[in-house]
Design an enzyme around this catalytic site. Structure first.
Site, PDB file in Angstrom:
ATOM      1  N   LYS A 110       0.854  -1.191   0.000  1.00 58.51           N
ATOM      2  CA  LYS A 110       0.000   0.000   0.000  1.00 58.51           C
ATOM      3  C   LYS A 110       0.888   1.239   0.000  1.00 58.51           C
ATOM      4  CE  LYS A 110      -4.352   1.355   2.093  1.00 58.51           C
ATOM      5  NZ  LYS A 110      -5.489   0.914   2.887  1.00 58.51           N
ATOM      6  N   GLU A 141     -20.310  -4.263   9.231  1.00 57.62           N
ATOM      7  CA  GLU A 141     -21.231  -3.467  10.025  1.00 57.62           C
ATOM      8  C   GLU A 141     -22.415  -4.305  10.509  1.00 57.62           C
ATOM      9  OE1 GLU A 141     -19.922  -2.545   7.118  1.00 57.62           O
ATOM     10  OE2 GLU A 141     -18.787  -0.732   7.572  1.00 57.62           O
ATOM     11  N   ARG A 163     -25.720  -0.465   6.050  1.00 54.60           N
ATOM     12  CA  ARG A 163     -25.523  -1.913   5.973  1.00 54.60           C
ATOM     13  C   ARG A 163     -26.209  -2.671   7.106  1.00 54.60           C
ATOM     14  NH1 ARG A 163     -20.863  -3.682   2.872  1.00 54.60           N
ATOM     15  NH2 ARG A 163     -21.526  -2.886   0.852  1.00 54.60           N
TER      16      ARG A 163
HETATM   17  C1  LIG Z   1     -19.303  -0.976   4.043  1.00 50.16           C
HETATM   18  C2  LIG Z   1     -18.068  -0.126   4.190  1.00 50.16           C
HETATM   19  N1  LIG Z   1     -17.514   0.039   5.407  1.00 50.16           N
HETATM   20  C3  LIG Z   1     -16.411   0.795   5.555  1.00 50.16           C
HETATM   21  C4  LIG Z   1     -15.840   1.403   4.477  1.00 50.16           C
HETATM   22  C5  LIG Z   1     -14.640   2.330   4.660  1.00 50.16           C
HETATM   23  N2  LIG Z   1     -13.465   1.808   3.976  1.00 50.16           N
HETATM   24  C6  LIG Z   1     -13.076   2.275   2.765  1.00 50.16           C
HETATM   25  S1  LIG Z   1     -11.741   1.510   2.179  1.00 50.16           S
HETATM   26  C7  LIG Z   1     -11.617   0.555   3.545  1.00 50.16           C
HETATM   27  C8  LIG Z   1     -10.500  -0.420   3.663  1.00 50.16           C
HETATM   28  C9  LIG Z   1     -10.460  -1.314   2.506  1.00 50.16           C
HETATM   29  O1  LIG Z   1      -9.373  -2.172   2.633  1.00 50.16           O
HETATM   30  P1  LIG Z   1      -8.946  -3.032   1.391  1.00 50.16           P
HETATM   31  O2  LIG Z   1     -10.136  -3.610   0.743  1.00 50.16           O
HETATM   32  O3  LIG Z   1      -7.911  -3.987   1.858  1.00 50.16           O
HETATM   33  O4  LIG Z   1      -8.341  -1.996   0.386  1.00 50.16           O
HETATM   34  P2  LIG Z   1      -7.001  -1.134   0.519  1.00 50.16           P
HETATM   35  O5  LIG Z   1      -7.440   0.233   0.936  1.00 50.16           O
HETATM   36  O6  LIG Z   1      -6.099  -1.774   1.542  1.00 50.16           O
HETATM   37  O7  LIG Z   1      -6.424  -1.159  -0.825  1.00 50.16           O
HETATM   38  C10 LIG Z   1     -12.637   0.835   4.448  1.00 50.16           C
HETATM   39  C11 LIG Z   1     -12.809   0.197   5.775  1.00 50.16           C
HETATM   40  C12 LIG Z   1     -16.462   1.220   3.221  1.00 50.16           C
HETATM   41  N3  LIG Z   1     -16.005   1.812   2.107  1.00 50.16           N
HETATM   42  N4  LIG Z   1     -17.558   0.454   3.115  1.00 50.16           N
END
Ligand SMILES: Cc1ncc(C[n+]2csc(CCOP(=O)(O)OP(=O)(O)O)c2C)c(N)n1
Length: 641
Positions: free
Chosen positions: A269, A354, A382
């Site tokens: 990342k 959630e 959600r």
């Molecule tokens: C339902 C929901 N909950 C929380 C989020 C907030 N959120 C956005 S990106 C993320 C992390 C995603 O991690 P990953 O899929 O591993 O992607 P990365 O950012 O590490 O590339 C979160 C918790 C969201 N977008 N949707």
């Protein structure tokens, strides 16, 4: 890009990264996720033929390289700005954006649906879902793998494993991926083992069964990704997500396979920008920063609502051992990180889950604990059923701290928090409140924790007004609003962060000869019917103000109260027609843009509120102004109750 010789691709990757850093340092946005998938995005677009082949990005926050590589370089500087490019894939923006995303864990379901439609229509193209290890912790992703793996339709899922959600990733799946990452296996090696096992001769029926069992055990031992294999996916990986050559070869293999395939790609990342590599957590989605140093541009002194919430939570948890905090992968954003540091045994990060978080809270509450689930308004959507079915119906004392309620800004329509009241208000027995400032937030959290049933406190994103904190947190009288200003011409009933702007609007109105009373409603439910009806009758005009959808929102609750109150009064001499106007978000999705600008758009500023209030006195303003107000579309017109 497909015509570029492979030796030119690193230059292309560097150019894409430079464009991302340059723009995002000015606009803010999801920089670390996007920098991590630059090579992956290039490889995807070289192996697959977008838009004929459909690439779906989970959450979609990592799509910046995709946008730059699919014809949007010129407009890229408008990223996340009002009227500019969205920070997420948008079907209306480009034929290369196959599915609108923003919330996590939807990509495999969407990709599977698209693949199924392809099969039913007899079309030929590829479908690829790109999902992070964080998004893979969401229940929907498992539901989709379970369905798609069993069905057997060809589809490619790319698991982008960077060990991070926003914070470091959590959960058993994350541990499982970690083990695979350190395994020396590569997808070619896996194919070798499978070929070898297939060649083991089998003689006689009993022996065959035995040999099959041995082969399966061997496979478990030797082949990584058995979890996905058992779900029906062919697992390829893990592969280095920054090695373009390897990436292209494994994606070609995946493309040419039959049935569902999962490609496990390991990425870093923030790759290629030192500040983001060093601190991918802080660079997940920062505001503007200095591109040379990575230093964040500072805002002024007042604390954020989340900070005040977190401090108060820790204070109250210090007094009450039953208080526990829950977050769904947002320890930093919600401030619950402070609980993690102070009372680690009473803090739970459940992953991007959630729905689970809400019912987990219900379980804790059923055993006498006092869980506080801190969640952004938009992601709370959600957990709607879990709130209604598992919390409100049994009347369990779960506190839902709804952060980022109202206009959130540049993340756009997927992230604006304008539906929570409409969703939660329908649940019988739940107490819903919203503080006018950070001081009241503290008292509301204390109040919520003192109740024996479900309680919701909704508060906005960002900095609080910076008011003085008034003693230790105390309980407020439930269902009681407060009159902040008296006046006889009009009553403004405001909720949450619209209260202070309404007070300023009242000052502006006074200067124009209109005396407006202002009520801080505090509670959406139970609503202070008596107070509102009394003042509505006294003034004859009532204006509700909220940073929420008008449909089903706070103004709707007041309208219902007026209707009910009117019916009770009957048609006698005391009956008085009341003019009601509701100011809030009309029936549209709130676009991306700076919060201040969006508040202007919806009239949710002191001047906007004053303008709408003044228009309720047509005799003062003449017909032209009347027509102009009608044309703004705000407030759903005038009703008689
Ligand atoms: C339902 C929901 N909950 C929380 C989020 C907030 N959120 C956005 S990106 C993320 C992390 C995603 O991690 P990953 O899929 O591993 O992607 P990365 O950012 O590490 O590339 C979160 C918790 C969201 N977008 N949707």
């Amino acid at each position: 890009m497909r015509a570029l010789p492979p030796e030119r691709l690193p230059d292309l990757a560097a150019e894409v990264r430079a464009a991302i850093v340059d723009t995002v340092s000015r606009t803010g946005g999801h920089i670390a996720p996007s920098l991590g998938v630059v090579e992956l995005t290039i490889a995807l677009h070289r192996v697959f033929d977008s838009p004929l082949d459909k690439i779906i990005f989970d959450v979609g926050h990592q799509c910046y390289a995709h946008k730059l590589l699919t014809g949007r370089r010129e407009e890229f500087s408008t990223l996340r700005q009002y009227g500019g490019l969205s920070g997420f894939p948008r079907r209306e923006e480009s034929p290369h954006d196959q599915f609108d995303t923003g919330h996590a864990s939807t990509s495999v379901s969407a990709a599977f649906g698209i693949a199924k439609a392809r099969d039913l229509k007899g079309e030929k193209h590829e479908v690829v879902a790109v999902i992070g290890d964080g998004a893979m912790t969401g229940g929907m992703a498992f539901e989709a793998l379970n369905h798609a793996g069993h069905d057997g339709t060809h589809l490619v899922v790319v698991l982008n494993d960077n060990r991070m959600s926003i914070a470091p990733n959590v959960g058993a799946l994350s541990d499982y991926l970690r083990k695979m990452r350190v395994s020396p296996h590569y997808w070619r090696f896996k194919a070798d083992i499978e070929g070898l096992l297939r060649r083991v001769p089998v003689v006689g029926e009993g022996l065959a069964r035995f040999a099959e069992r041995v082969k399966n055990s061997l496979k478990y031992l030797l082949v990584p990704g058995m979890l996905f294999e058992e779900l029906g996916f062919t697992y390829l990986g893990p592969v280095d997500g920054h090695d373009l050559d390897v990436l292209e070869r494994v994606l070609q293999d995946a493309r040419d396979f039959h049935g569902p395939v999962l490609v496990h790609v390991v990425t870093q990342k923030g790759r290629g920008y030192a500040p983001a590599e060093d601190n991918p957590y802080a660079f997940h989605g920062p505001g503007p920063f200095d591109p040379d140093t990575g230093e964040r541009l500072k805002s002024n002194g007042a604390p954020t609502y989340s900070e005040v919430f977190a401090k108060t939570l820790v204070e109250l948890a210090g007094d009450d051992q039953r208080v526990v905090a829950i977050t769904a992968a947002m320890p930093d954003g919600t401030g619950t990180e402070l609980m993690a540091r102070t009372f680690p045994e009473r803090f739970f990060d459940v992953g991007i889950a959630e729905e689970h978080a809400m019912t987990f809270a219900a379980g804790l509450a059923a055993q006498g604990m006092r869980p506080v689930f801190a969640v952004y308004s938009t992601f709370l959507q959600r957990a709607t059923d879990q709130f209604i079915h598992d919390v409100a119906l049994p009347g369990l004392p779960v506190v839902v701290a709804v952060d980022r309620a109202g206009i959130v800004g540049e993340d756009g329509p997927t992230h604006q928090g304008v539906f929570d009241i409409a969703i939660l208000r329908a649940a019988p027995g739940a107490v819903l409140m919203s503080p006018k400032d950070e001081d009241e937030l503290r008292h509301m959290l204390k109040t919520a924790l003192s109740l024996d049933g479900p309680a919701v406190v909704r508060y906005p994103r960002g900095q609080a007004p910076g008011v003085t904190l008034d003693g230790p947190p105390r309980t407020l009288p439930v269902g009681k609003g407060e009159v902040l200003r008296e006046g006889q011409d009009l009553v403004i009933v405001a909720l949450g962060n619209t209260v202070h702007p309404s007070l300023r609007a009242a000052e502006a109105l006074a200067a124009r000869g209109i005396e407006a009373a202002v009520i801080n409603a505090r509670f959406v439910k139970p609503l202070d019917h008596d107070l509102i009806l009394t003042w509505a009758r006294r003034c004859g005009r009532i204006l509700t103000v909220e940073e929420h959808a008008l449909t089903g929102g706070f103004g709707s609750a007041v309208a219902e109260a007026l209707a009910a109150g009117g019916a009770a009064i009957g048609g006698g001499a005391e009956a008085r027609a009341v003019t009601l106007k509701m100011l809030g978000i009309p029936d549209e999705f709130v676009p991306a843009g700076k919060p201040a600008l969006l508040r202007e758009r919806y009239g949710l500023t002191p001047e906007g509120i004053a303008r709408v209030a003044e228009a309720m006195f047509p005799e003062r303003r003449g017909e032209a102004d009347e027509m102009q107000t009608a044309a703004t579309g705000n407030g759903g017109g005038r009703e008689r109750a």
